[in-house]
Design an enzyme around this catalytic site. Sequence first.
Site, short mmCIF file in Angstrom:
data_model
loop_
_atom_site.label_atom_id
_atom_site.label_comp_id
_atom_site.label_asym_id
_atom_site.label_seq_id
_atom_site.Cartn_x
_atom_site.Cartn_y
_atom_site.Cartn_z
N ARG A 46 4.72 -0.18 -6.44
CA ARG A 46 4.77 -0.99 -5.23
C ARG A 46 3.74 -2.13 -5.27
O ARG A 46 3.80 -3.03 -4.44
CB ARG A 46 4.51 -0.10 -4.01
CG ARG A 46 5.56 0.99 -3.86
CD ARG A 46 5.18 1.92 -2.75
NE ARG A 46 5.13 1.23 -1.48
CZ ARG A 46 6.17 1.07 -0.67
NH1 ARG A 46 7.32 1.57 -1.00
NH2 ARG A 46 6.05 0.43 0.46
N LYS A 78 6.49 -4.43 -4.35
CA LYS A 78 7.90 -4.04 -4.33
C LYS A 78 8.51 -4.20 -2.94
O LYS A 78 9.63 -4.67 -2.80
CB LYS A 78 8.05 -2.60 -4.81
CG LYS A 78 9.50 -2.11 -4.88
CD LYS A 78 10.31 -2.94 -5.87
CE LYS A 78 11.76 -2.53 -5.94
NZ LYS A 78 12.58 -3.56 -6.59
N TRP A 130 -3.42 -2.55 -1.32
CA TRP A 130 -3.12 -3.95 -1.64
C TRP A 130 -3.95 -4.74 -0.64
O TRP A 130 -3.69 -4.69 0.56
CB TRP A 130 -1.63 -4.17 -1.46
CG TRP A 130 -1.15 -5.57 -1.58
CD1 TRP A 130 -1.16 -6.53 -0.61
CD2 TRP A 130 -0.55 -6.19 -2.72
NE1 TRP A 130 -0.61 -7.68 -1.08
CE2 TRP A 130 -0.23 -7.51 -2.36
CE3 TRP A 130 -0.25 -5.74 -4.02
CZ2 TRP A 130 0.37 -8.40 -3.25
CZ3 TRP A 130 0.35 -6.63 -4.89
CH2 TRP A 130 0.66 -7.94 -4.51
N LYS A 140 14.43 -14.61 -10.79
CA LYS A 140 14.09 -13.50 -11.69
C LYS A 140 13.20 -14.01 -12.82
O LYS A 140 12.23 -13.37 -13.19
CB LYS A 140 15.39 -12.90 -12.24
CG LYS A 140 15.35 -11.48 -12.66
CD LYS A 140 15.63 -10.49 -11.56
CE LYS A 140 14.86 -10.72 -10.29
NZ LYS A 140 15.50 -10.25 -9.10
N ASN A 176 -1.58 2.36 5.97
CA ASN A 176 -0.77 1.19 5.57
C ASN A 176 -0.50 0.38 6.82
O ASN A 176 -0.27 0.94 7.88
CB ASN A 176 0.60 1.63 5.02
CG ASN A 176 0.49 2.29 3.67
OD1 ASN A 176 -0.57 2.33 3.07
ND2 ASN A 176 1.60 2.81 3.19
N GLY A 177 -0.47 -0.94 6.68
CA GLY A 177 -0.18 -1.78 7.85
C GLY A 177 -1.39 -2.62 8.21
O GLY A 177 -2.34 -2.73 7.43
N HIS A 218 21.44 -36.67 -8.59
CA HIS A 218 20.78 -37.32 -7.46
C HIS A 218 19.27 -37.22 -7.53
O HIS A 218 18.59 -37.41 -6.52
CB HIS A 218 21.30 -36.72 -6.14
CG HIS A 218 22.76 -36.96 -5.91
ND1 HIS A 218 23.28 -38.22 -5.70
CD2 HIS A 218 23.82 -36.12 -5.89
CE1 HIS A 218 24.59 -38.14 -5.55
NE2 HIS A 218 24.95 -36.87 -5.66
N CYS A 258 0.82 -1.21 0.00
CA CYS A 258 0.00 0.00 0.00
C CYS A 258 0.86 1.26 0.00
O CYS A 258 1.98 1.25 0.49
CB CYS A 258 -0.88 0.03 1.24
SG CYS A 258 -1.90 -1.41 1.44
N GLU A 303 9.61 -14.90 -11.60
CA GLU A 303 8.89 -13.73 -11.13
C GLU A 303 8.19 -12.96 -12.25
O GLU A 303 7.06 -12.51 -12.09
CB GLU A 303 9.94 -12.81 -10.53
CG GLU A 303 9.64 -12.21 -9.27
CD GLU A 303 10.80 -11.40 -8.72
OE1 GLU A 303 10.49 -10.64 -7.84
OE2 GLU A 303 11.98 -11.50 -9.14
N GLU A 306 19.27 -17.00 -8.07
CA GLU A 306 18.75 -15.68 -8.42
C GLU A 306 18.24 -15.67 -9.87
O GLU A 306 17.22 -15.05 -10.16
CB GLU A 306 19.85 -14.63 -8.20
CG GLU A 306 19.55 -13.24 -8.71
CD GLU A 306 18.17 -12.70 -8.37
OE1 GLU A 306 17.55 -13.17 -7.40
OE2 GLU A 306 17.69 -11.83 -9.10
C1 F6R Z 1 13.03 -10.31 -6.35
C2 F6R Z 1 12.66 -9.40 -5.30
C3 F6R Z 1 12.37 -9.91 -3.92
C4 F6R Z 1 13.13 -9.05 -2.92
C5 F6R Z 1 12.72 -9.41 -1.49
C6 F6R Z 1 13.47 -8.59 -0.47
O1 F6R Z 1 13.25 -9.66 -7.56
O2 F6R Z 1 12.60 -8.22 -5.54
O3 F6R Z 1 12.66 -11.25 -3.78
O4 F6R Z 1 14.50 -9.24 -3.13
O5 F6R Z 1 11.35 -9.21 -1.32
O6 F6R Z 1 13.23 -7.23 -0.64
P1 F6R Z 1 14.18 -6.14 -0.01
O7 F6R Z 1 15.51 -6.25 -0.68
O8 F6R Z 1 13.51 -4.84 -0.26
O9 F6R Z 1 14.28 -6.45 1.46
#
Ligand code: F6R
Length: 606
Positions: free
Chosen positions: A27, A601, A73, A484, A99-100, A503, A2, A487, A480
Site C-alpha cells: 500500500r 495503492k 505514510w 502506466k 489511519n486517516g 495542432h 497507512c 508511474e 492509460e
Molecule cells: C494507476 C493507479 C491509480 C488508480 C487510482 C484509483 O495504476 O493505480 O491511478 O487507478 O488511484 O484507484 P482505485 O481504482 O482504487 O479507486
Amino acid sequence: MCGIVGYVGRQPAAPILIEGLTRLEYRGYDSAGIAVLGSSGATVVRRVGRVRELEAALPKRLAGTVGIGHTRWATHGPATEANAHPHSSEDGRISVVHNGIIDNAGALRARLGAEGVTFSSDTDTEVLAHLVARSGAGALEDRVIDALEQVVGTYAVAVLDAEQPDRVVVARNGSPLIIGVGDREMFVASDVSALVRHTSSVVHLDDGELAVVTAKDYRTFTRDSHDTGRVPTEIEVSADDVEIGAHGHFMAKEIAEQPETVARMLRGRLDTRFGTARLDGLNLSPRELRAFRRVKILGCGSAYYVGELGALMIEELVRIPAHAEAASEFRYRNPIIEPDTLYVAVSQSGETADTAFAVREIKRKGGQVVGLVNVVGSTIARECDGGIYLHAGPEIAVASTKALTHMGVGFALLALLLGRVRDLSVADGQRIIAGLERMPADIAAVLADEERIAGLATELSAAESLFFIGRVRGYPVAREGAQKFKEISYRHAEAYQTSELKHGPLALIEESRPTVAVIPDDELTDRNLAAAEQVLARGGRVVAISHPGVDLGPLDDRRVDVPRNEVELDPILLMIPMQLLAYHAAVALGLDIDKPRNLAKSVTVE
Ligand code: F6R
C-alpha cells in the site's frame, strides 16, 4: 496508504503482526511499528524504512499475545521514528495506531499542551493516545468513545491499554477496518490481505462503529453505545491470491493471471439466449434501467481512463450519452445531479477518498449510483445503491493492471444490459457475448508475445520522454498506456489524441522522443496511419499497437498485434500490451516495480 494490523489470541503476537504488516507493504509506507502487551506493560518498537528493518529491531523475547501494528505514510510530520506509530500516552499505558487525518489535531494539541501534556511527535495521532489516557471512564472502550467524541476527522484506530491486556478496541470513521474471526483468536486489519492467511471469516465495521475485540469474542457498537451485532461474512480471497508465487513481481503475476480472472468474472453473468448480461447486484429492474437517459462515470487515475473507455462503449451499444469525469474534480464543483442519469463509481480498492466523496455527493442530491468495484465490502461498494463486483482478486502491485481490464469488462456487461433494455438487438447482444467469451484466450495471445514486447519496452525505456497517441476508442487506451509507463518507469509520458498532434505537439517530435501509437483495425485506421507517418517523417520513432492484417507500411518493424475481437471491445485488449510495455521498461531500468516512489495503492486522503 497507512495500514493497521492487530492480534488478540493464544500465540505470540509479534510474528503475526510483522507478517500482517508485510502483507500491507504494497500500500506504500515510509515507517512501521508494533506495540505488544506483556507482563511488564507495552513494548513499542518503531523504525523508519521497511518492515524487515522493524523485525530485525525487535527484542528477542517478546512473548505477549496481544498487540497492534502499523505502516505509516507521512502526513503530519516527516518520516521519523518519533512520528511512526504506535503512539503512546505519557505513562506508556495507552498505545494507538491510526489511519486517516484528525482535522482538529492542532486545537487539541494546544489544549492538551496547556494542560501540561508533553508531546513526543509531530503527529495528529498522538493526540488520541493522550485523550484516551486522560479520559475519566473505566473500560477501554468507554475511554476510546470519550476520546473520539472530541475528535473531528477520518480514522480507523486500534487501541491497547496495558491495564486491560485482554482486548484491542477499534473504531472506524471514513477509513476501513476489518475484524478477522479465528478460533479463540481474533485479528484486526485495515485490509483483508493482512488477514487471509489466518481466517476467511470477517466483520466489516461501518463508519461510526467501534468494536471491543478479545481472544474469544468481539462486540460491535456505536458511539452512543448501542450494540450493532455485526455477524461475520466469508471472503473469497485465499492466501495464494496474495502470494507472489514464481513471478518476480506482483505486477507480473497480476498481468499473467488475467485470462483466468476474466474468465472467472464472466462466469454466470452472460445470458446467451437473450443476448444480455445478468447483473442482479445492480438492484435495478428493466423498467428502471430503461428510464435512464444518460450515464455518468466517476473514478480517479487509471479507473477514470477506463471510465472513458466505458463511456464510449455505452454510447456505442446503448446509444445514450455517456461521459466520464475524474471524481477528484467532480466532487469540488457542485455537480448537477439529474434523476434520469445513472451514475457509476469505478474503483479497484473501493476506498479512494475522492471517488467515495463523489458517491456521497450524488446520494445527498438524490441521484442513483452503482459501483464497479473490486474489493468486496469496501466503502464505495457498500455506499452505492448496487453494483458489479469485478472479481479480479487482490491486486497488490501499486500500478493497477488486471483490475482495469476487469473494469473494461464490467463496462461491457453494463453496456450490454442497458443496450438490451433499449434498442440493441439480440443478435448484437450475442455478438458482444461471443466477443467477451473470446476475451480470456485473446488476452493469453497477447501475453504469449511478451518477449517481443519486452524488447520494444527496453528500447523505449532509454527515452526520457514519450508520446502515447490514440483517437476515439484508442484515446483512453493511450491515456492509460502513458499513465502506466510514467508511474513505474518515472519517464515522462504524455497522452495525446492522434487527431490533435498536428495542432501543437508535432513540434516536439524528434528521434529521442518516441511515440506509442494505437492503430486498431477500425474506421479510423487510415487516418491513424497518416498521423503516425507524419511522426516518422519528422524523425520520430513509432511503436504501433495494432491488429493483425493492418498494413502498417513503414511502421511494420515495430508493431505489436492484438487479436481482433468485436470493435466495441477491442480497447480492453489494446490495454494489455501497454501493461507489458510499462512493466518491461521498468524492469530494464531496474526500478521498484511493485512499489513505485511517492505512490500508494489506495489513496484514502483528499
Ligand atoms: C494507476 C493507479 C491509480 C488508480 C487510482 C484509483 O495504476 O493505480 O491511478 O487507478 O488511484 O484507484 P482505485 O481504482 O482504487 O479507486
